[in-house]
Design an enzyme around this catalytic site. Structure first.
Site, PDB file in Angstrom:
ATOM      1  N   SER A 147       0.878  -1.021  -0.036  1.00 40.86           N
ATOM      2  CA  SER A 147       0.115   0.063  -0.101  1.00 40.86           C
ATOM      3  C   SER A 147       0.945   1.339  -0.088  1.00 40.86           C
ATOM      4  O   SER A 147       1.817   1.274   0.723  1.00 40.86           O
ATOM      5  CB  SER A 147      -0.998   0.086   1.109  1.00 40.86           C
ATOM      6  OG  SER A 147      -1.578   1.302   1.333  1.00 40.86           O
ATOM      7  N   TYR A 160      -1.757  -0.905  10.417  1.00 48.03           N
ATOM      8  CA  TYR A 160      -1.784  -1.324   8.959  1.00 48.03           C
ATOM      9  C   TYR A 160      -0.509  -0.688   8.190  1.00 48.03           C
ATOM     10  O   TYR A 160      -0.005  -1.305   7.494  1.00 48.03           O
ATOM     11  CB  TYR A 160      -2.811  -0.554   8.498  1.00 48.03           C
ATOM     12  CG  TYR A 160      -3.249  -0.784   7.216  1.00 48.03           C
ATOM     13  CD1 TYR A 160      -3.934  -1.917   6.587  1.00 48.03           C
ATOM     14  CD2 TYR A 160      -2.977   0.318   6.196  1.00 48.03           C
ATOM     15  CE1 TYR A 160      -3.907  -2.022   5.073  1.00 48.03           C
ATOM     16  CE2 TYR A 160      -3.085   0.166   4.807  1.00 48.03           C
ATOM     17  CZ  TYR A 160      -3.639  -0.868   4.267  1.00 48.03           C
ATOM     18  OH  TYR A 160      -3.873  -1.330   2.922  1.00 48.03           O
TER      19      TYR A 160
HETATM   20  N1  LIG Z   1      -8.735  -0.161  -1.535  1.00 43.94           N
HETATM   21  C1  LIG Z   1      -7.478   0.869  -1.301  1.00 43.94           C
HETATM   22  O1  LIG Z   1      -7.858   1.913  -1.423  1.00 43.94           O
HETATM   23  C2  LIG Z   1      -6.428   0.241  -0.876  1.00 43.94           C
HETATM   24  C3  LIG Z   1      -5.284   0.768  -0.951  1.00 43.94           C
HETATM   25  C4  LIG Z   1      -4.098   0.223  -0.989  1.00 43.94           C
HETATM   26  C5  LIG Z   1      -3.875  -0.881  -0.538  1.00 43.94           C
HETATM   27  N2  LIG Z   1      -4.921  -1.760  -0.407  1.00 43.94           N
HETATM   28  C6  LIG Z   1      -4.882  -3.191  -0.394  1.00 43.94           C
HETATM   29  O2  LIG Z   1      -5.552  -4.109  -1.085  1.00 43.94           O
HETATM   30  C7  LIG Z   1      -5.947  -5.305  -0.660  1.00 43.94           C
HETATM   31  C8  LIG Z   1      -7.644  -5.256  -0.792  1.00 43.94           C
HETATM   32  O3  LIG Z   1      -8.194  -3.807  -0.479  1.00 43.94           O
HETATM   33  P1  LIG Z   1      -9.840  -3.860  -0.341  1.00 43.94           P
HETATM   34  O4  LIG Z   1     -10.142  -2.442  -0.396  1.00 43.94           O
HETATM   35  O5  LIG Z   1     -10.417  -4.770  -1.473  1.00 43.94           O
HETATM   36  O6  LIG Z   1      -9.850  -4.514   1.070  1.00 43.94           O
HETATM   37  P2  LIG Z   1     -11.258  -5.065   1.709  1.00 43.94           P
HETATM   38  O7  LIG Z   1     -11.024  -5.019   3.191  1.00 43.94           O
HETATM   39  O8  LIG Z   1     -12.630  -4.611   1.237  1.00 43.94           O
HETATM   40  O9  LIG Z   1     -11.213  -6.605   1.658  1.00 43.94           O
HETATM   41  C9  LIG Z   1     -10.309  -7.292   2.118  1.00 43.94           C
HETATM   42  C10 LIG Z   1     -10.763  -8.809   2.154  1.00 43.94           C
HETATM   43  O10 LIG Z   1      -9.651  -9.792   2.911  1.00 43.94           O
HETATM   44  C11 LIG Z   1     -10.828 -10.507   3.498  1.00 43.94           C
HETATM   45  N3  LIG Z   1      -9.856 -10.873   4.933  1.00 43.94           N
HETATM   46  C12 LIG Z   1      -9.631 -10.143   5.880  1.00 43.94           C
HETATM   47  N4  LIG Z   1      -9.070 -10.813   6.980  1.00 43.94           N
HETATM   48  C13 LIG Z   1      -8.930 -12.185   6.439  1.00 43.94           C
HETATM   49  C14 LIG Z   1      -8.343 -13.323   6.751  1.00 43.94           C
HETATM   50  N5  LIG Z   1      -7.851 -13.507   8.179  1.00 43.94           N
HETATM   51  N6  LIG Z   1      -8.097 -14.399   6.072  1.00 43.94           N
HETATM   52  C15 LIG Z   1      -8.745 -14.442   4.782  1.00 43.94           C
HETATM   53  N7  LIG Z   1      -9.323 -13.345   4.398  1.00 43.94           N
HETATM   54  C16 LIG Z   1      -9.363 -12.195   5.250  1.00 43.94           C
HETATM   55  C17 LIG Z   1     -12.006 -10.001   3.970  1.00 43.94           C
HETATM   56  O11 LIG Z   1     -12.971 -10.828   4.334  1.00 43.94           O
HETATM   57  C18 LIG Z   1     -12.058  -9.262   2.486  1.00 43.94           C
HETATM   58  O12 LIG Z   1     -12.780  -9.918   1.629  1.00 43.94           O
HETATM   59  C19 LIG Z   1      -5.695  -5.107   0.968  1.00 43.94           C
HETATM   60  O13 LIG Z   1      -4.833  -6.043   0.907  1.00 43.94           O
HETATM   61  C20 LIG Z   1      -5.417  -3.822   1.169  1.00 43.94           C
HETATM   62  O14 LIG Z   1      -4.608  -3.505   2.169  1.00 43.94           O
HETATM   63  C21 LIG Z   1      -6.297  -1.304  -0.685  1.00 43.94           C
END
Ligand SMILES: NC(=O)c1ccc[n+]([C@@H]2O[C@H](COP(=O)([O-])OP(=O)(O)OC[C@H]3O[C@@H](n4cnc5c(N)ncnc54)[C@H](O)[C@@H]3O)[C@@H](O)[C@H]2O)c1
Length: 254
Positions: A147, A160
């Site tokens: 991220s 985080y």
């Molecule tokens: N959306 C953003 O702006 C953004 C920006 C930078 C990085 N990210 C990264 O991208 C990835 C996806 O982001 P997102 O926005 O879809 O997040 P989100 O929180 O909507 O989705 C995360 C998913 O991971 C699953 N999860 C959580 N804990 C878990 C566990 N212990 N075992 C298995 N599954 C588990 C959740 O059930 C969910 O389906 C993440 O790694 C996040 O850190 C997102």
């Protein structure tokens, strides 16, 4: 529509029940991969798998808490029995959208441990559990999701930010240790990316600041980044390992 770029590849995607993980699964399946969606949440996971199958794609689902060592080992073996060669793994699952912003001195240690266990220990354990099957693929690709919050030092969720900082180091070390097996390991590092999942991890003020800082002046959605995941899984990136690709619309230049 299937392009065929990933025909013959089996790819495991964690955190694929919703958000960006589901979008990675959609894109990879469209390009011909057999996708295995992994998530903690059984119901949305089943719906995501059903959605892909209804579009004619090859999709399986596995309920797994990636922070549970016993379950990771068990599911790893089950996946290996079903798919003796695993060509790709996207370590996307993270504690993210459920985080409530707060100063770091108010984060309690149980929450800190949880974030580290899912975001850092999970990817490490899963790569270990799937290693025999990644090796068997002879040219596998692991994509760890970072991220750009790390590079912004974004305030309000220090656990985080620290967990994602660890992901870059883990990618570097894995790339060194797995290069001899022709397994590539890279980090895909998104900036703010809109999904259909509501979250409290960005205030409107922070979002406005990010938009101003980006070279490209709009908010990204999942369509802006899934092609990069597909590229990193595909053989087109076969000479890239240990690197970070920033999908941020030009937020910071490094
Ligand atoms: N959306 C953003 O702006 C953004 C920006 C930078 C990085 N990210 C990264 O991208 C990835 C996806 O982001 P997102 O926005 O879809 O997040 P989100 O929180 O909507 O989705 C995360 C998913 O991971 C699953 N999860 C959580 N804990 C878990 C566990 N212990 N075992 C298995 N599954 C588990 C959740 O059930 C969910 O389906 C993440 O790694 C996040 O850190 C997102």
């Amino acid at each position: 529509m299937t392009t065929g770029k990933l025909n013959g590849k089996t790819v495991v995607i964690t955190g694929a029940a919703q958000g960006i993980g589901k979008a990675y699964a959609d894109r990879l399946a469209q390009e011909g991969a057999q996708v295995v969606l992994v998530d903690l949440k059984a119901e949305p996971l089943a719906a995501a798998v059903e959605d892909l199958r209804s579009k004619g794609h090859q999709a399986e689902g596995k309920v797994l808490d990636v922070s549970n060592e016993q379950d990771v080992k068990r599911v790893g073996q089950e996946l290996g029995q079903a798919f003796p060669r695993i060509h790709g793994l996207i370590n996307n699952a993270a504690v993210f959208s459920t985080i409530q912003l707060k100063p770091f001195w108010e984060i309690d240690s149980a929450e800190w441990d949880k974030v580290m266990a899912v975001n850092v220990k999970g990817p490490w354990m899963l790569v270990g559990a799937l290693l025999p099957y990644l090796r068997a693929a002879e040219a596998a690709s692991v994509v760890n999701i970072g991220s750009d919050a790390v590079w912004m030092g974004k305030d309000g969720y220090m656990h985080y930010v620290a967990s994602k900082a660890a992901v870059y180091g883990m990618t570097h070390a894995m790339a060194r240790e797995l290069g001899g097996d022709n397994i590539r390991v890279n980090t895909l590092s998104p900036g703010f990316t809109e999904t259909n999942v509501p979250r409290a991890t960005f205030t409107q003020e922070q979002l406005n600041g990010i938009m101003k800082s980006q070279s490209l002046k709009r908010i990204a959605d999942t369509d802006d980044i899934v092609g990069v995941a597909s590229f990193l899984i595909s053989d087109e990136s076969r000479w890239i390992t240990g690197q970070t690709l920033h999908t941020t619309g030009g937020l910071l230049f490094r």
